[in-house]
Design an enzyme around this catalytic site. Structure first.
Site, PDB file in Angstrom:
ATOM      1  CB  ALA A 125      38.339  43.645  39.505  1.00  0.00           C
ATOM      2  CG  ASP A 174      33.275  32.875  41.432  1.00  0.00           C
ATOM      3  OD1 ASP A 174      33.106  32.633  40.219  1.00  0.00           O
ATOM      4  OD2 ASP A 174      32.726  33.822  42.021  1.00  0.00           O
ATOM      5  CE1 TYR A 224      25.956  35.831  41.352  1.00  0.00           C
ATOM      6  CE2 TYR A 224      24.808  34.834  43.205  1.00  0.00           C
ATOM      7  CZ  TYR A 224      25.615  34.708  42.098  1.00  0.00           C
ATOM      8  OH  TYR A 224      26.068  33.464  41.725  1.00  0.00           O
TER       9      TYR A 224
END
Ligand code: GLA
Length: 393
Positions: A125, A174, A224
């Protein structure tokens, strides 16, 4: 929810290994207010850890066997420390093996370990469940075996694990956000030096709401790494013509404009997005500090436009979610968040209007795509930590 997760993970550990875990750790997912796809482009980002976690229940074992249990997937993976660690065909295992591999390369050696982990971070998500897994595991090993690693080293180990065992050349955002999160603060991270500062995330009459498109694309298959190659190529061309430019941070609009033909439309667009996004983050931090939320929201909308049209990492579903709220006065900012190609939109929404907004957007979304939308109201929380209290089951 946090307590329930800790209790359930601990109880599962007990039922699998017949004793209490030695330690329990929590590792959070993250949001990102602004600064997308610039962490690997020498930019600044503005992420924060959130109150969705992976919980690890852990004990050292008397053998040299490692037993890793993914409670939610009902899967177990066993191996010995003496084995050569290599990527396997289960993704969740690779995140953890990658961390152990990095530790091995640093010369650490461990006795066996029993681990159960379980999560409230929705997978795929864009909330960085993978970074939470890598960094939570790294953090736990550091504490358990007293390795003396800093939080920064743990974040870097997590990132390297992803590069080597998962094959995604992710930036550092992240992992950094998960490990360095601070309650009610966003982190302004300079992705070149890893210097960082905390800014109060108090949006007064507004609140952050995430809409989960439920479109899940792994970064590996979604381009990516392609984006990374494109911007690298673009920057090399810029450097050849302007030797004073070392990173995208040094490159001006005019310099980029002068190379438009040589770069070609695709590389031009990618580089243009990066330069603009680096500027936007700096403006967003000022807006946040001065409580200028409309300005902050406008920057979020601009970012989305760039991610969708120039960097081309959005998708029809997430574009729809952002488009839908654009003319609603209760929503002052919205954009896709994270790696993209699916995942969540992040929205700055007037407090009290969340429920009605969700009802109308989810109805429209279902009509358009036949998908049930989810909604998360997140709290900004502290980073990876050891759970102090003993949990009774
Ligand atoms: C993923 C990566 C991050 C970052 C974001 C986009 O989440 O793991 O390093 O590049 O995408 O901002």
């Amino acid at each position: 929810m946090k307590k329930k997760l800790i209790a359930a993970t601990t109880a599962h550990f007990k039922s699998v290994f017949q004793h209490e875990p030695e330690s329990v750790f929590l590792s959070p997912g993250r949001i990102n207010l602004i600064g997308e796809h610039v962490d690997y482009n020498d930019g600044f980002v503005l992420p924060a850890a959130i109150n969705k976690y992976i919980c690890f229940a852990i004990s050292t074992s008397q053998t040299d066997e490692f037993t890793l249990v993914a409670q939610d997937l009902n899967e177990t993976y066993r191996f010995n420390w003496s084995e050569t660690l290599q990527p396997v065909d289960k993704m969740w295992v690779n995140y953890m093996l990658g961390v152990l591999h990095q530790m091995k390369m640093k010369g650490f050696s461990f006795a066996g370990l029993n681990v159960v982990f379980s999560s409230t971070i929705p997978m795929g998500a864009g909330l960085s469940s993978s970074a939470a897994l890598e960094c939570g595991f790294g953090y736990a090993l550091n504490k358990l075996f007293k390795l003396g690693l800093s939080r920064e080293e743990i974040a870097l180990i997590g990132q390297q694990s992803e590069h080597t065992f998962v094959g995604v050349k992710c930036g550092i955002m992240d992992q950094f956000a998960s490990v360095f999160g601070k309650k009610n603060h966003v982190i302004k991270l300079d992705c070149t030096s890893l210097e960082h500062e905390y800014h109060t995330a108090d949006f007064k009459n507004y609140t952050l709401v995430l809409f989960d498109s439920h479109v899940k694309h792994t970064h590996l298959t979604s381009g990516y790494n392609d984006r990374r190659n494109e911007v690298e190529q673009g920057l090399n061309t810029i450097k050849t013509h302007y030797p004073s430019v070392q990173t995208f941070r040094d490159c001006t609009e005019n310099q980029l404009e002068s190379l438009r033909n040589e770069l070609g439309e695709t590389l031009y667009k990618r580089c243009h997005f990066v330069i603009q996004e680096i500027r936007r983050v700096n403006e967003a931090v000022k807006a946040l500090d001065q409580n200028q939320f409309e300005q902050l929201g406008n920057l979020m909308f601009e970012t989305h436009e760039g991610l969708s049209k120039e960097y081309e990492v959005s998708c029809a579903e997430v574009d729809f979610l952002v488009e839908f709220v654009k003319n609603k006065k209760q929503v002052i900012g919205s954009r896709m968040m994270g790696g993209g190609f699916g995942g969540c939109s992040i929205n700055l929404v007037e407090k009290g209007s969340e429920k009605a907004l969700f009802e109308s957007i989810s109805k429209a979304y279902r009509e358009q795509f036949g998908i049930t939308l989810s909604y998360y109201k997140v709290k900004i929380s502290k980073g990876t930590s050891k759970v102090k209290k003993k949990i009774k089951n």
